[in-house]
Motif scaffolding. Structure first.
Motif, PDB file in Angstrom:
ATOM      1  N   ARG A 187      53.274 -41.543  97.181  1.00 25.21           N
ATOM      2  CA  ARG A 187      52.790 -41.703  98.549  1.00 25.21           C
ATOM      3  C   ARG A 187      51.300 -42.046  98.624  1.00 25.21           C
ATOM      4  NH1 ARG A 187      55.681 -36.645 101.785  1.00 25.21           N
ATOM      5  NH2 ARG A 187      57.852 -37.268 101.378  1.00 25.21           N
ATOM      6  N   ALA A 188      50.696 -42.251  97.479  1.00 24.59           N
ATOM      7  CA  ALA A 188      49.254 -42.523  97.440  1.00 24.59           C
ATOM      8  C   ALA A 188      48.980 -43.982  97.104  1.00 24.59           C
ATOM      9  CB  ALA A 188      48.580 -41.627  96.409  1.00 24.59           C
ATOM     10  N   ALA A 189      47.953 -44.519  97.736  1.00 26.12           N
ATOM     11  CA  ALA A 189      47.372 -45.789  97.311  1.00 26.12           C
ATOM     12  C   ALA A 189      46.183 -45.440  96.430  1.00 26.12           C
ATOM     13  CB  ALA A 189      46.931 -46.600  98.516  1.00 26.12           C
ATOM     14  N   VAL A 190      45.948 -46.241  95.404  1.00 26.33           N
ATOM     15  CA  VAL A 190      44.911 -45.918  94.429  1.00 26.33           C
ATOM     16  C   VAL A 190      44.024 -47.131  94.192  1.00 26.33           C
ATOM     17  CG1 VAL A 190      44.413 -44.906  92.180  1.00 26.33           C
ATOM     18  CG2 VAL A 190      46.617 -44.433  93.292  1.00 26.33           C
ATOM     19  N   ILE A 191      42.738 -46.968  94.447  1.00 25.48           N
ATOM     20  CA  ILE A 191      41.753 -47.968  94.047  1.00 25.48           C
ATOM     21  C   ILE A 191      41.366 -47.634  92.610  1.00 25.48           C
ATOM     22  CG2 ILE A 191      39.445 -48.909  94.446  1.00 25.48           C
ATOM     23  CD1 ILE A 191      39.763 -48.061  97.399  1.00 25.48           C
ATOM     24  N   VAL A 192      41.619 -48.553  91.702  1.00 27.82           N
ATOM     25  CA  VAL A 192      41.373 -48.333  90.279  1.00 27.82           C
ATOM     26  C   VAL A 192      40.225 -49.228  89.825  1.00 27.82           C
ATOM     27  CG1 VAL A 192      42.347 -48.423  87.957  1.00 27.82           C
ATOM     28  CG2 VAL A 192      43.789 -47.754  89.902  1.00 27.82           C
ATOM     29  N   ILE A 193      39.241 -48.630  89.163  1.00 30.33           N
ATOM     30  CA  ILE A 193      38.133 -49.401  88.596  1.00 30.33           C
ATOM     31  C   ILE A 193      38.074 -49.095  87.106  1.00 30.33           C
ATOM     32  CG2 ILE A 193      35.667 -49.911  88.666  1.00 30.33           C
ATOM     33  CD1 ILE A 193      35.594 -48.881  91.513  1.00 30.33           C
ATOM     34  N   GLY A 194      38.270 -50.118  86.302  1.00 30.95           N
ATOM     35  CA  GLY A 194      38.241 -49.964  84.860  1.00 30.95           C
ATOM     36  C   GLY A 194      37.137 -50.801  84.241  1.00 30.95           C
ATOM     37  N   GLU A 195      36.758 -50.442  83.031  1.00 32.51           N
ATOM     38  CA  GLU A 195      35.648 -51.108  82.345  1.00 32.51           C
ATOM     39  C   GLU A 195      36.205 -52.180  81.413  1.00 32.51           C
ATOM     40  OE1 GLU A 195      31.473 -49.478  80.391  1.00 32.51           O
ATOM     41  OE2 GLU A 195      32.856 -48.164  81.488  1.00 32.51           O
ATOM     42  N   GLU A 196      35.864 -53.434  81.693  1.00 31.90           N
ATOM     43  CA  GLU A 196      36.307 -54.547  80.881  1.00 31.90           C
ATOM     44  C   GLU A 196      35.443 -54.709  79.635  1.00 31.90           C
ATOM     45  OE1 GLU A 196      39.095 -56.921  81.685  1.00 31.90           O
ATOM     46  OE2 GLU A 196      39.445 -54.924  82.517  1.00 31.90           O
ATOM     47  N   GLN A 197      34.162 -54.432  79.771  1.00 30.49           N
ATOM     48  CA  GLN A 197      33.234 -54.477  78.655  1.00 30.49           C
ATOM     49  C   GLN A 197      32.085 -53.527  78.951  1.00 30.49           C
ATOM     50  OE1 GLN A 197      32.209 -58.679  78.741  1.00 30.49           O
ATOM     51  NE2 GLN A 197      30.380 -58.292  79.952  1.00 30.49           N
TER      52      GLN A 197
END
Length: 273
Positions: free
Chosen positions: A131-141
């Motif tokens: 039931r959650a929306a998630v803003i995901v921020i990941g490190e590419e470099q």
């Protein structure tokens, strides 16, 4: 996955002030870009010796002035935190990319795609988890700055995305929980006011959760509203503490104090106002 527990809650400072930790973060990239932090702080009327006082706080207005000064001096809306600059005007085009979206979900997807084009270091996704929306921020470099700069890069990017999203739908979007991919910073006590009531650290990536039903909210802003918005943004949406968060904290305090009794809404409203 191992994550550090939420640190003990300590009273954060006034919402009209900013922890010095955010100042240290915003300055993290300026030296590599050839600017002297001392000169920037002087123009923003912030004493240099405050950087060495972990408990120091500065007025939001001075922090916002420093924010704009760095953007203008560097021609970089990313504060020299990333491997390539975000030239001035990047935020305006980000807004325009999202403005014609019909729903919050579509707007967030466009924001993520735009940031994928202009940012090499961090990648943004919108996901659903139950039931959650998630803003995901990941490190590419790896970011070309130290630990304080890396922390600020995540803080700033989440605040920008979240603040823009709430403006687009003209609706408060308080986050339920955020996990951060770094150890607790010295200014972690401010996170409850800035981000969410629940937060953890040492996660593999940043995840900010909110109710998935909000993704259907319509985008309500138009070109006229955007022109007014751009006068103060992005500094206005990335430097200020959330007023709705401050109110929610007061609501929880009153409800907690009333336990085990149930506090009716009219009674709660009288205590708040």
């Amino acid at each position: 996955m191992a994550r550090s527990s939420t640190p003990p809650r300590k009273p954060a400072g006034s919402p009209s002030t900013v922890s010095i930790g955010f100042v240290t973060g915003i300055l993290s990239g300026v030296t590599r870009a050839g600017l002297a932090p001392e000169a920037l702080l002087e123009h923003a009327e912030i004493a240099m010796d405050q950087l060495h006082d972990r408990k120091a706080r500065i007025p939001v207005a001075r922090y916002a002035a420093l924010y704009r000064l760095i953007n203008e001096s560097l021609d970089d809306e990313g504060f020299a935190l990333f491997s390539r600059p975000l030239r001035r005007g990047s935020f305006e085009f980000l807004c325009r990319a999202a403005l014609s979206a019909t729903t919050l979900e579509q707007a967030l997807e466009r924001i993520a795609r735009f940031l994928h084009v202009v940012l090499d270091d961090l990648d943004v996704e919108l996901q659903r988890s139950g039931r959650a929306a998630v803003i995901v921020i990941g490190e590419e470099q790896a970011l070309p700055v130290g630990a304080a700069g890396r922390v600020f890069a995540y803080e700033w990017l989440l605040r920008m995305i979240h603040g823009l999203a709430a403006w687009l739908v003209a609706h408060p979007l308080p986050l339920d929980e955020v996990s951060f991919p770094y150890p607790p910073p010295l200014h972690a006590a401010d996170y409850e006011l800035v981000f969410a009531p629940r937060y953890t650290f040492d996660a593999p990536r940043l995840e900010a959760r909110f109710p998935a039903e909000w993704l259907a909210l319509p985008v309500r802003r138009d070109e006229a509203a955007l022109q007014s918005f751009l006068v103060g943004a992005p500094a206005s949406i990335t430097t200020l503490y959330r007023r709705d968060r401050a109110l929610s904290l007061r609501v929880r305090e009153h409800l907690r104090a009333a336990l085990p009794e149930h506090l009716p809404l009219p009674a709660l409203a009288r205590r708040l106002f």
